[in-house]
Enzyme design. Structure first.
Site, PDB file in Angstrom:
ATOM      1  N   ASP A 135      12.803   6.610 -10.578  1.00 22.09           N
ATOM      2  CA  ASP A 135      12.452   6.289  -9.193  1.00 22.09           C
ATOM      3  C   ASP A 135      12.941   4.893  -8.821  1.00 22.09           C
ATOM      4  OD1 ASP A 135      11.406   6.892  -6.690  1.00 22.09           O
ATOM      5  OD2 ASP A 135       9.417   6.124  -7.160  1.00 22.09           O
TER       6      ASP A 135
ATOM      7  N   ALA B 103       0.836  -1.198   0.000  1.00 24.60           N
ATOM      8  CA  ALA B 103       0.000   0.000   0.000  1.00 24.60           C
ATOM      9  C   ALA B 103       0.865   1.240   0.000  1.00 24.60           C
ATOM     10  CB  ALA B 103      -0.933   0.008   1.213  1.00 24.60           C
TER      11      ALA B 103
END
Length: 404
Positions: free
Chosen positions: A141, A26
């Protein structure tokens, strides 16, 4: 089969064709769940993105779809996009199910871990990054959390995931990206000064990941954000404490130094890095790298302490996000405010502090830069105690004041 979407066009809103199961991970704007296709029974991973939370950031999702469509089936070390669509409330990116876990969780579960193991993993990452760069794509990233194993088997492929910040660019546009992006601790110097950046930022991140993979902590940890940025800007790092680097070869250190070169024009390219002696040795160095020393004990100690802190940081961020969205809304249901608690020694007990006293408490802050570098066992236990105390008191600070 993925819905056919032209660049810049929104996916068609349609009923969900998947039944979701257990949560795999999450973030602030999304949750990754195991899912099964209702018609075929095939299992996948679904990145479920809350459209309400992504207002103003929809371009990141469209961009991730475009990137994955272009490259996800061309390299064994890149996560495959299976489907993408949106329902009334959510956006869905369906990918192959990576059951092997995150990079460092997997390393910490191993019985032993040697420098040659790290070199093999970095080689796989570099191979995928070289493929991306050959197709004009900058990931932007790269970090351990975005590196997943396909299966739990020892020989499983390591996969690059999460292309939300990636960009497609032409070769002549190599240094025109100027937006600040990525995870601060893994950003290259040219991102901070906004002088323009491109493919070299991924090599910088690989240098950081490699450093992390050999000791369990990051090279630019400092007391303040400003000091951290200054250290990154000048590549001010060292291979210390000595006891954690004694078993690491000079070839590995040279590889890291050539990745963490401030000037992006002098930094290795992905293809050059693949030819570095540490990645592509002229002879079998399996027995030579780091003199065969098992790196796992130090890595586990440093990484587990760092992970404990970052779990608390993620909790703080999630609850702050709930504050911004008007209370403790979870899955559409208002959560009941639990009894406030605090830590007394090793026990979590009911907090009898009055609401007025809690209002006067100092604002909660956690330093996200700490990574347990060189900490003693006593320091690590003290850090874990403070984290437990902070997390235990979070709920008492998040309920709307009208409910207190």
């Amino acid at each position: 089969m993925a819905s056919q979407v032209q660049p810049g066009q929104k996916p068609k809103v349609q009923p969900c064709r998947y039944k979701t199961g257990k949560t795999l991970g999450a973030g602030l704007y999304s949750v990754v769940k195991e899912c099964v296709h209702i018609d075929t029974g095939q299992y996948y991973a679904a990145k479920v993105i809350n459209k309400r939370l992504m207002v103003g950031r929809e371009h990141m999702v469209r961009n991730e779809i475009a990137i994955l469509k272009q490259v996800s089936t061309g390299h064994q070390n890149i996560l495959t996009l299976v489907d993408y669509f949106e329902t009334m409330n959510n956006l869905y990116l369906v990918t192959d199910l990576a059951l092997g876990g995150e990079l460092f969780d997997r390393i910490c579960r191993k019985g032993s871990y040697y420098e040659s193991d790290a070199a093999d993993l970095v080689r796989a990452i570099l191979s995928a990054v070289a493929y991306l760069h050959d197709h004009g794509i900058v990931h932007r990233d790269l970090k351990p959390e975005n590196l997943l194993f396909r299966t739990p088997e020892d020989n499983a492929d390591l996969l690059i995931a999460d292309f939300g910040l990636s960009r497609i660019m032409d070769e002549e546009q190599l240094h025109v990206l100027t937006t600040t992006c990525g995870t601060p601790g893994y950003m290259a110097p040219e991102i901070f000064d906004k002088s323009g950046h491109g493919k070299p930022v991924d090599i910088w991140a690989i240098g950081l990941i490699t450093y992390f993979m050999l000791c369990g902590y990051t090279p630019f940890d400092r007391e303040t954000n400003l000091e951290e940025v200054q250290a990154i800007a000048t590549a001010n790092f060292s291979f210390t404490p000595v006891e954690y680097w004694r078993g690491v070869s000079q070839e590995a250190r040279d590889f890291i130094k050539r990745c963490l070169t401030v000037n992006p024009k002098k930094r290795m390219t992905a293809h050059q890095a693949l030819q570095h002696p540490w990645i592509n040795p002229p002879y079998d160095t399996t027995d030579d790298l780091g003199s065969g020393e098992d790196l796992l004990p130090n890595i586990k100690k440093n990484f587990n302490a760092r992970r404990t802190l970052h779990k608390a940081i993620d909790t703080v961020r999630a609850i702050n996000k709930l504050r911004e969205n008007g209370g403790l809304m979870m899955d559409g249901i208002m959560s009941v405010d639990p009894k406030p608690e605090h830590v007394n020694g090793s026990e979590v007990v009911e907090d009898r502090t009055t609401p007025r006293e809690r209002e006067n408490e100092d604002a909660m802050e956690i330093d996200s830069r700490s990574n347990a570098r060189g900490q003693t066992e006593q320091q690590i236990r003290e850090q874990e105690r403070k984290v437990k105390e902070t997390v235990a008191g979070l709920w008492s600070r998040t309920a709307p004041r009208s409910e207190r």
